[in-house]
Every structure is written in C-alpha cells, then in structure tokens.
Write a protein that holds these residues in place. Structure first.
Motif, PDB file in Angstrom:
ATOM      1  N   HIS A   1      -7.995  32.876  -4.240  1.00 28.86           N
ATOM      2  CA  HIS A   1      -8.710  31.628  -4.043  1.00 28.86           C
ATOM      3  C   HIS A   1      -7.677  30.520  -3.831  1.00 28.86           C
ATOM      4  CE1 HIS A   1     -12.018  33.923  -5.628  1.00 28.86           C
ATOM      5  NE2 HIS A   1     -12.857  32.927  -5.460  1.00 28.86           N
TER       6      HIS A   1
ATOM      7  N   ALA B   1      -7.092  26.420  -3.136  1.00 33.73           N
ATOM      8  CA  ALA B   1      -7.631  25.057  -3.127  1.00 33.73           C
ATOM      9  C   ALA B   1      -6.750  24.186  -2.252  1.00 33.73           C
ATOM     10  CB  ALA B   1      -7.709  24.493  -4.546  1.00 33.73           C
TER      11      ALA B   1
ATOM     12  N   GLY C   1     -20.216  26.799  -4.171  1.00 34.89           N
ATOM     13  CA  GLY C   1     -19.130  26.593  -5.118  1.00 34.89           C
ATOM     14  C   GLY C   1     -19.656  26.203  -6.479  1.00 34.89           C
TER      15      GLY C   1
ATOM     16  N   ASP D   1     -17.493  26.862  -0.588  1.00 36.34           N
ATOM     17  CA  ASP D   1     -16.275  27.634  -0.408  1.00 36.34           C
ATOM     18  C   ASP D   1     -16.451  28.508   0.827  1.00 36.34           C
ATOM     19  OD1 ASP D   1     -15.802  26.515  -2.852  1.00 36.34           O
ATOM     20  OD2 ASP D   1     -15.869  28.390  -3.978  1.00 36.34           O
TER      21      ASP D   1
ATOM     22  N   ILE E   1     -11.066  26.755  -0.686  1.00 34.86           N
ATOM     23  CA  ILE E   1     -11.878  25.723  -1.327  1.00 34.86           C
ATOM     24  C   ILE E   1     -11.409  24.371  -0.829  1.00 34.86           C
ATOM     25  CG2 ILE E   1     -12.750  24.835  -3.520  1.00 34.86           C
ATOM     26  CD1 ILE E   1     -11.602  27.401  -4.835  1.00 34.86           C
TER      27      ILE E   1
ATOM     28  N   ALA F   1     -11.834  22.542  -8.447  1.00 32.09           N
ATOM     29  CA  ALA F   1     -11.371  23.471  -7.416  1.00 32.09           C
ATOM     30  C   ALA F   1      -9.992  24.014  -7.762  1.00 32.09           C
ATOM     31  CB  ALA F   1     -11.349  22.772  -6.057  1.00 32.09           C
TER      32      ALA F   1
END
Length: 460
Positions: free
Chosen positions: A197, A199, A228, A235, A248, A274
């Motif tokens: 993931h 951000a 999200g 997302d 994100i 996030a």
C-alpha cells in the motif's frame, strides 16, 4: 488494511473539549524523539483503551447564534446568524468522519439552546453519540448530568476532564460501542500486510494527483476501486509485475494555520490515516519551490509512524538547470531532511512522464526492505566489529556492554540489544549502531528500530 476508528469531540465553545482531548491523547502524544524536525503538527491524536487504539479529533467550538430573550443569556456569536449553515457543515464534516461522537457539555451551565441545536444536528446522523457532562469536579454536580438526557442522544456520563474523574467510565462506553460496531478495529501491536500500500503525500499543488493519474494510466491494469477508510476516499489497486499494489491518494497537507475549518480540516485527517494504512509513503516535492518546512513536518510524521519513505521531486522539467543543479538540489534535500538520510530521491515530471517508471520500482524495493531478516550470528558479528571499531564511551569507571543482539520482527525491522545498563547508552552511540547496520545490509528507504533491554543480575 485495517484502520483505526475515529472518535470526534463535538460541542459549543468553552465546555472543555480541548482539556478532554489533551487528557485522552496526552500520554500517547508525550513520546520523546531525538530526530529533529519530526514534530507532529496535526489536528488529531491517538488514544488507547481496553485494547483498542483509536483516533481522537477535536472539532473546535461550534458557535450557534442565539437571539436575545432565548434560553442562552449570552449569545455565543451575536450577529452571526448567517454563519449557522457553515457551522452546521463543520459539525457534519466531523460526524461523517467519525465512528463515534462524544458531545461535550458543561454541567455547571446546564443544558443550553446551543446544546440543543448541536444535538439536533447529531440526531440526524446514524452515529452513536455519548454525552460527556464535563466540569463535574465535585460529586455534588453529578446528579445535574441527568438533565442532558433530554437531548435525546446516547448515554450521559459526568466527567472532569481536568481531574480525570469519570473519564475511564466514558472510555469504557466508547470501546464497548466500538466493539459493537466492528470486531475488526486495529488493536495495539496488530499489523496487516496483504500487499503493498502506497500513500502519496505532500503539500497542495505539488502534483500528487497528476502522479497518481500517470501511474494508473501507464499501468492500464486496474483491478478494482476499493472504498478507503472514509466515505469519500478511494484507493486504487493496480496490477504491477503480477502483484497487487494499492495507491492511496491524499489531500494536500497545509500548515496548520492555513487549514480552513470543516471539510478541508478533515481531509488532512484522512491524509494522516492514509499514511498509517500504508507501508510506503511517497513524499511529492514541488521542484520549483524546493523543500519547505511543511515538507519536513510531513516527512517527520511518516518516519514517526515507522513507514518507508520515497522522496519524489516533481516538476523537474520546469526547473532551470545546469550541470550542478541536480547535485545542489540533492544536497538541499539531504540538509533539510537530514533525519531521513536513507530515503531514496527521484527527480520526475508527472506531467510529461519523465522517470515515472522509477516511482513504483523504488517504492516496491523499499517495501521489500521492510521484510529483510538478519540472522542472529550475522548481527552479533556486526555488533562485535562495531564495538572494536568504536568502543562505547565511559561513564565514570563504567562502560556500556552489549551482551548480544537479535532481530525480533520485521515490517519494520526491530533489533533487540541486551545490555548491562540503559543509563550508559547515549543516543549518539545508538545512532552509530544503526548506521553500522545500514552499512552492512540494504534498508534503503526503510526505518529500523533499535530496542535495548537490561540483563537482570548482570555481572560487570
């Protein structure tokens, strides 16, 4: 990845919301870091109770106009009746972000028309509400709390945010409600890592959205849009070299004094969330502006949360350059962001696609570095070599002894050192040990944690 629930404090001015906020987050906020520039300049804090870690948001006083002759003798914002829609919008913004609302009222003042107006706003939501009747510093006032049941909201609990009376009872109700809503909240120490993931963070207008669109457009293999942590955050998961990668996007993070109340305020809260949900943060810098103080704060928050960091200098095509420009710019970054010397730096143009392919490559590389595990034998050989190269300084007649070290976890890597006396450990030597580990193993872009434990009944 799971998220932490949100508890919002709502109420009119001067009822003690800030005092309650400080009590709820004070112990968790009072963590000393020796990294300069990592001050957490944010609009929220964290609290931990009954095994659940949750965000606490202080919404600020909601001022409601009261005409003369109404129940409130002193108008809260006399002459501002036209501002009521904006005030209501701010309250609703907090409510929409929160999982639970704590409405703070003043038990000494009793129920006011302003309280009733705020309660009316809260009743139009489907969120659980707990009424904290504050300033019950003396038990003789506790019976006055029952008056607030007339607001038609949730349970009323008399508290004293200054002295702490009743706050534990209130938190018991909060965590009970959180468990009733969901059993999936993040508990202390829990980590979920199903795939990478990322951000994308930075100041407004640094080019975050352009970068996101370029990354998605080039890959052209979107798996699915995933809701999200909040209702208006999306997302995007893409397929990259056969692996899922969730990107994100976040709102621009302004300096606190420039944040507008209401929706923008809570978009910044979402940006912090996030970062917490990601393993890797991409800090987008505006190449034309250089590194700013706010960039330093954002990078500090990323590292404070022990997330991996990639620094992306955007708009590089618009920068006037000569043979020394990139080196000079790199030196400026290393000077301003000196507390993250291990973060890789990429110079790109999101607008025309220059070096865009490097962004996911480097982000994935630093993500993999979070899972590096060093064997105990290799680590202890490294420690012995470090001690021979540079022995710990004396403190009187005593010297720090390191008996052995081991890596106890990954994501992020955590190393446990068994020593004779913590009082003999100076932060500069701790930093020296970290640097020696980084010299020997590839932890590019990833923070590593060093923990020190005294051996009981150790012999000098």
């Amino acid at each position: 990845m799971a998220r932490k629930p949100i508890v919002a404090l709502v109420g009119r001015p001067n009822v003690g919301k800030s005092s309650l906020f400080n009590r709820l987050v004070g112990e968790r906020m009072a963590v000393i870091h020796d990294i300069p520039g990592t001050t957490r300049d944010r609009l929220q804090g964290q609290s931990f109770w009954n095994g659940i870690t949750f965000h606490v948001i202080d919404t600020g006083g909601i001022e409601v106009y009261q005409a003369k002759g109404t129940r409130d003798e002193n108008p809260l914002a006399e002459g501002s009746i036209d501002f009521v829609p904006q005030i209501e919008s701010q309250a609703l913004a907090a409510v929409q972000e929160a999982d639970i609302i704590i409405m703070v009222v003043d038990i000494l003042s009793g129920m006011t028309a302003a309280d009733e107006t705020i309660a009316e706003i809260l009743r139009r939501t489907d969120k659980p509400v707990i009424v904290a009747a504050n300033k019950a510093d003396d038990k003789k006032y506790e019976n006055d709390a029952y008056e607030f049941y007339a607001l038609g909201l949730g349970q009323v609990i008399p508290i004293s945010s200054i002295h702490g009376a009743g706050v534990g009872d209130m938190l018991d109700v909060v965590t009970e409600e959180l468990r009733r809503i969901s059993d999936d909240w993040v508990h202390e120490g829990e980590v979920e890592n199903d795939h990478l993931h990322i951000a994308i963070v930075g100041r407004p207008n640094a080019g975050k959205s352009t970068l996101l669109n370029k990354l998605i457009g080039e890959e052209r293999a979107i798996v699915s849009p995933i809701a999200g942590t909040t209702r208006d955050a999306i997302d995007t998961t893409i397929r990259w070299h056969g692996e899922d990668v969730t990107i994100i996007d976040t709102a621009g993070m302004r300096r606190r004094g420039r944040i507008e109340p209401g929706v923008e305020k809570f978009s910044v809260v979402r940006a912090f969330q996030a970062i917490e949900r990601a393993q890797v943060a991409i800090l987008v810098l505006d190449g034309e502006m250089g590194v700013t103080e706010q960039d330093e704060h954002i990078a500090g928050y990323v590292i404070e949360e022990y997330k991996s960091l990639v620094i992306v200098v955007n708009k590089w095509d618009a920068v006037e350059k000569d043979a020394h420009t990139m080196n000079d710019y790199m030196n400026s970054i290393r000077e301003r962001l000196h507390f993250v010397p291990y973060a890789p730096v990429i110079f790109i143009s999101a607008l025309n696609g220059q070096r865009i392919h490097q962004v996911l490559e480097v982000a994935h590389r630093v993500y993999e570095n979070r899972f590096i595990r060093i064997s105990t034998s290799e680590l202890n050989q490294l420690v012995r070599d470090a001690l021979e190269r540079h022995a710990p300084p004396n403190r009187g007649v005593r010297r720090l002894k390191i008996f052995y070290a081991t890596q106890v976890r990954t994501d992020p890597p955590l190393f446990l050192f068994h020593i004779n006396d913590k009082r003999l450990l100076h932060f500069t030597y701790e930093r020296y040990l970290e640097n020696r580990i980084r010299e020997s193993f590839s932890f590019e872009g990833t923070p590593i944690r060093l923990s020190f434990r005294e051996r009981k009944n150790n012999e000098e």
